[in-house]
Design an enzyme around this catalytic site. Structure first.
Site, PDB file in Angstrom:
ATOM      1  N   GLY A  10       0.827  -1.210   0.000  1.00  0.00           N
ATOM      2  CA  GLY A  10       0.000   0.000   0.000  1.00  0.00           C
ATOM      3  C   GLY A  10       0.858   1.255   0.000  1.00  0.00           C
ATOM      4  CG  PHE A  11       0.286   6.092   0.809  1.00  0.00           C
ATOM      5  CD1 PHE A  11       1.382   6.714   0.211  1.00  0.00           C
ATOM      6  CD2 PHE A  11      -0.347   6.727   1.878  1.00  0.00           C
ATOM      7  CE1 PHE A  11       1.842   7.939   0.674  1.00  0.00           C
ATOM      8  CE2 PHE A  11       0.105   7.953   2.343  1.00  0.00           C
ATOM      9  CZ  PHE A  11       1.210   8.554   1.751  1.00  0.00           C
ATOM     10  CG  PHE A  35      -9.170  -4.285  -1.047  1.00  0.00           C
ATOM     11  CD1 PHE A  35     -10.108  -4.535  -2.047  1.00  0.00           C
ATOM     12  CD2 PHE A  35      -9.442  -3.295  -0.121  1.00  0.00           C
ATOM     13  CE1 PHE A  35     -11.296  -3.802  -2.110  1.00  0.00           C
ATOM     14  CE2 PHE A  35     -10.625  -2.559  -0.181  1.00  0.00           C
ATOM     15  CZ  PHE A  35     -11.546  -2.815  -1.173  1.00  0.00           C
ATOM     16  CB  THR A  36      -6.105  -0.355  -1.400  1.00  0.00           C
ATOM     17  OG1 THR A  36      -5.483  -0.744  -0.177  1.00  0.00           O
ATOM     18  CG2 THR A  36      -7.600  -0.253  -1.196  1.00  0.00           C
ATOM     19  CG  LEU A  74       1.338  -0.205   7.926  1.00  0.00           C
ATOM     20  CD1 LEU A  74       2.101  -0.635   9.168  1.00  0.00           C
ATOM     21  CD2 LEU A  74       2.322   0.286   6.881  1.00  0.00           C
ATOM     22  CG  ASN A 100      -5.723 -14.533  11.747  1.00  0.00           C
ATOM     23  OD1 ASN A 100      -5.918 -15.453  12.551  1.00  0.00           O
ATOM     24  ND2 ASN A 100      -6.558 -14.278  10.751  1.00  0.00           N
ATOM     25  CE1 TYR A 146      -8.982   2.483   8.383  1.00  0.00           C
ATOM     26  CE2 TYR A 146      -9.553   4.558   9.439  1.00  0.00           C
ATOM     27  CZ  TYR A 146      -8.613   3.725   8.857  1.00  0.00           C
ATOM     28  OH  TYR A 146      -7.293   4.135   8.768  1.00  0.00           O
ATOM     29  CB  THR A 176       0.165   9.975   6.238  1.00  0.00           C
ATOM     30  OG1 THR A 176       0.264  10.078   7.671  1.00  0.00           O
ATOM     31  CG2 THR A 176       1.559   9.837   5.667  1.00  0.00           C
TER      32      THR A 176
HETATM   33  P1  NAD Z   1      -3.464   1.634   1.649  1.00  0.00           P
HETATM   34  O1  NAD Z   1      -4.874   1.295   1.329  1.00  0.00           O
HETATM   35  O2  NAD Z   1      -2.635   2.235   0.572  1.00  0.00           O
HETATM   36  O3  NAD Z   1      -2.699   0.380   2.234  1.00  0.00           O
HETATM   37  C1  NAD Z   1      -3.318  -0.689   2.891  1.00  0.00           C
HETATM   38  C2  NAD Z   1      -2.701  -1.984   2.425  1.00  0.00           C
HETATM   39  O4  NAD Z   1      -3.277  -3.082   3.120  1.00  0.00           O
HETATM   40  C3  NAD Z   1      -2.942  -2.235   0.919  1.00  0.00           C
HETATM   41  O5  NAD Z   1      -1.745  -2.652   0.318  1.00  0.00           O
HETATM   42  C4  NAD Z   1      -4.001  -3.326   0.920  1.00  0.00           C
HETATM   43  O6  NAD Z   1      -3.979  -4.112  -0.260  1.00  0.00           O
HETATM   44  C5  NAD Z   1      -3.643  -4.088   2.182  1.00  0.00           C
HETATM   45  N1  NAD Z   1      -4.749  -4.846   2.769  1.00  0.00           N
HETATM   46  C6  NAD Z   1      -6.013  -4.420   3.029  1.00  0.00           C
HETATM   47  N2  NAD Z   1      -6.735  -5.387   3.619  1.00  0.00           N
HETATM   48  C7  NAD Z   1      -5.905  -6.465   3.736  1.00  0.00           C
HETATM   49  C8  NAD Z   1      -6.063  -7.778   4.244  1.00  0.00           C
HETATM   50  N3  NAD Z   1      -7.217  -8.188   4.763  1.00  0.00           N
HETATM   51  N4  NAD Z   1      -5.013  -8.631   4.177  1.00  0.00           N
HETATM   52  C9  NAD Z   1      -3.829  -8.240   3.639  1.00  0.00           C
HETATM   53  N5  NAD Z   1      -3.619  -7.001   3.130  1.00  0.00           N
HETATM   54  C10 NAD Z   1      -4.646  -6.124   3.182  1.00  0.00           C
HETATM   55  O7  NAD Z   1      -3.515   2.626   2.908  1.00  0.00           O
HETATM   56  P2  NAD Z   1      -2.361   3.382   3.691  1.00  0.00           P
HETATM   57  O8  NAD Z   1      -2.705   4.804   3.691  1.00  0.00           O
HETATM   58  O9  NAD Z   1      -1.024   2.948   3.228  1.00  0.00           O
HETATM   59  O10 NAD Z   1      -2.608   2.850   5.177  1.00  0.00           O
HETATM   60  C11 NAD Z   1      -1.788   1.863   5.784  1.00  0.00           C
HETATM   61  C12 NAD Z   1      -2.216   1.693   7.225  1.00  0.00           C
HETATM   62  O11 NAD Z   1      -2.068   2.924   7.932  1.00  0.00           O
HETATM   63  C13 NAD Z   1      -3.665   1.264   7.372  1.00  0.00           C
HETATM   64  O12 NAD Z   1      -3.765   0.327   8.419  1.00  0.00           O
HETATM   65  C14 NAD Z   1      -4.374   2.549   7.762  1.00  0.00           C
HETATM   66  O13 NAD Z   1      -5.509   2.312   8.528  1.00  0.00           O
HETATM   67  C15 NAD Z   1      -3.286   3.273   8.550  1.00  0.00           C
HETATM   68  N6  NAD Z   1      -3.507   4.724   8.510  1.00  0.00           N
HETATM   69  C16 NAD Z   1      -3.238   5.452   7.393  1.00  0.00           C
HETATM   70  C17 NAD Z   1      -3.474   6.823   7.386  1.00  0.00           C
HETATM   71  C18 NAD Z   1      -3.166   7.681   6.198  1.00  0.00           C
HETATM   72  O14 NAD Z   1      -3.400   8.894   6.261  1.00  0.00           O
HETATM   73  N7  NAD Z   1      -2.627   7.181   5.107  1.00  0.00           N
HETATM   74  C19 NAD Z   1      -4.015   7.437   8.531  1.00  0.00           C
HETATM   75  C20 NAD Z   1      -4.306   6.655   9.638  1.00  0.00           C
HETATM   76  C21 NAD Z   1      -4.036   5.292   9.628  1.00  0.00           C
END
Ligand code: NAD
Ligand code: UDP
Length: 310
Positions: A10-11, A35-36, A74, A100, A146, A176
């Site tokens: 992910g990001f 998924f994302t 994450l 898990n 969420y 972020t």
């Molecule tokens: P993102 O959607 O880009 O990344 C999430 C990743 O998790 C993706 O690669 C997705 O494919 C994977 N994923 C989702 N469900 C899954 C599952 N069941 N099993 C395996 N992989 C799975 O989002 P992000 O912005 O990179 O966020 C990463 C983490 O940081 C998340 O947990 C999010 O809640 C947390 N977060 C992010 C922000 C932000 O501003 N970006 C703010 C608060 C919290």
């Protein structure tokens, strides 16, 4: 160290994997259900000899072999449109998924960090938000899959810590942004930049007077790494940039920086959209000597350059 990063494609995860490999010399396994997340986020490190990707959904038990020292959890869809797409799967990722991941950490004797969120504070009645604030979340609303999922995950992390003495870390991440945000992510920074670059209308939800505080991704990654590797402080700790902007101010800044001709259009405010958000980062400064260094203008320049390049 051998490190597992769930949600590593992910990001934020892709930046973290690169940092651990290249800046810290770790061996990194990225686990993701895509998924994302996207393989293209990992293209620069894909062939690195200390890097491996395992497609897996954390709602199923983790059966990866090898002694892991640390786990960053994450894996969870993070943008409102993605986490509301299948709310039951979102809730499962933060609850069954957390169990898990915690079981996996317990079997490995690994330290495990939970990527929690400012959403645990909901639509906050205390401003700025300190870690001691208990939050104002609507359990019944469309964001609850969420927000409540992440709150349960924090509870599970604390219970594994109390029950098994598992070394945990809890980080509450505030908005972020940066390169590798998905073009279809729907979050405000990526939406506005893409709309501005295409000279399409900038979609302001509500009046645009709601506020957010934006943290550039490299600052966040430093904070995550410091938190994971600090000897005793388990958190929760806020990580974010305390400079607060209205959404209108953000739109105006992006229009100016891109030289765009886009106009503003005003769409309905999504249900339960928090009116204000700003982290109090006193604890991060005190316990981790961490504070963000990248100002919004500087981070936006890098993020605009990324979206121009793809
Ligand atoms: P993102 O959607 O880009 O990344 C999430 C990743 O998790 C993706 O690669 C997705 O494919 C994977 N994923 C989702 N469900 C899954 C599952 N069941 N099993 C395996 N992989 C799975 O989002 P992000 O912005 O990179 O966020 C990463 C983490 O940081 C998340 O947990 C999010 O809640 C947390 N977060 C992010 C922000 C932000 O501003 N970006 C703010 C608060 C919290
Ligand atoms: N927002 C907006 N236009 C958009 C996307 C988001 O006005 O195209 C607003 C949204 O209503 C919220 C803020 O920007 O008030 C931040 O939204 P985002 O989805 O980035 O993150 P959130 O903090 O809500 O999780």
């Amino acid at each position: 160290m051998k490190i597992l990063v769930t949600g590593g494609a992910g990001f934020i995860g892709s930046h973290l994997c690169r940092y651990l490999l290249e800046e810290n010399g770790d061996e990194v396994v990225c686990l993701d259900n895509f998924f994302t997340g996207k393989r293209k986020n990992l293209k620069e490190i894909m062939s690195h000899p200390r890097f491996k990707v395992i497609p897996h959904d954390i709602t199923r038990p983790l059966k990866i072999k090898g002694d892991f020292d640390q786990v960053y959890n994450l894996a969870c869809p993070a943008s409102p449109i993605h986490y509301q797409f299948d709310p039951i799967e979102t809730a499962k990722a933060s609850t069954i998924g957390a169990i898990n991941v915690l079981e996996f950490a317990r079997l490995n004797g690994a330290r495990v960090l939970q990527a929690s969120t400012s959403e645990v504070y909901g639509d906050p009645l205390e401003h700025p938000q300190k870690e001691s604030y208990k939050g104002n979340v609507n359990t019944l609303g469309p964001r609850a899959c969420y927000d409540e999922g992440k709150r349960v995950a924090e509870t599970l992390f604390m219970d594994y810590h109390r029950s098994y003495n598992l070394p945990i870390r809890i980080v509450r991440i505030f908005n972020t942004y940066g390169p590798n945000m998905d073009v279809n992510d729907g979050r405000v920074v990526s939406n506005f930049i893409i709309q501005a670059l295409d000279n399409k209308p900038i979609t302001i939800y509500g009046t645009g007077n709601q506020t957010r505080s934006f943290c550039y991704v490299s600052d966040l990654i430093r904070g995550l790494h410091k938190m994971m590797n600090n000897p005793a402080f388990i958190g929760p700790v806020n990580l974010g940039n305390p400079n607060e902007f209205t959404i209108l101010e953000l739109a105006e800044k992006i229009l100016k920086m891109t030289g765009s001709n886009s106009n503003l259009i005003f769409n309905p405010l999504p249900e339960d959209d928090p009116k204000v958000r700003k982290p109090d980062i006193t604890l991060a400064l005190e316990k981790l000597s961490w504070k963000p260094e990248i100002l919004l203008d500087e981070g936006l320049i890098k993020t605009i350059a990324y979206f121009k390049s793809i």
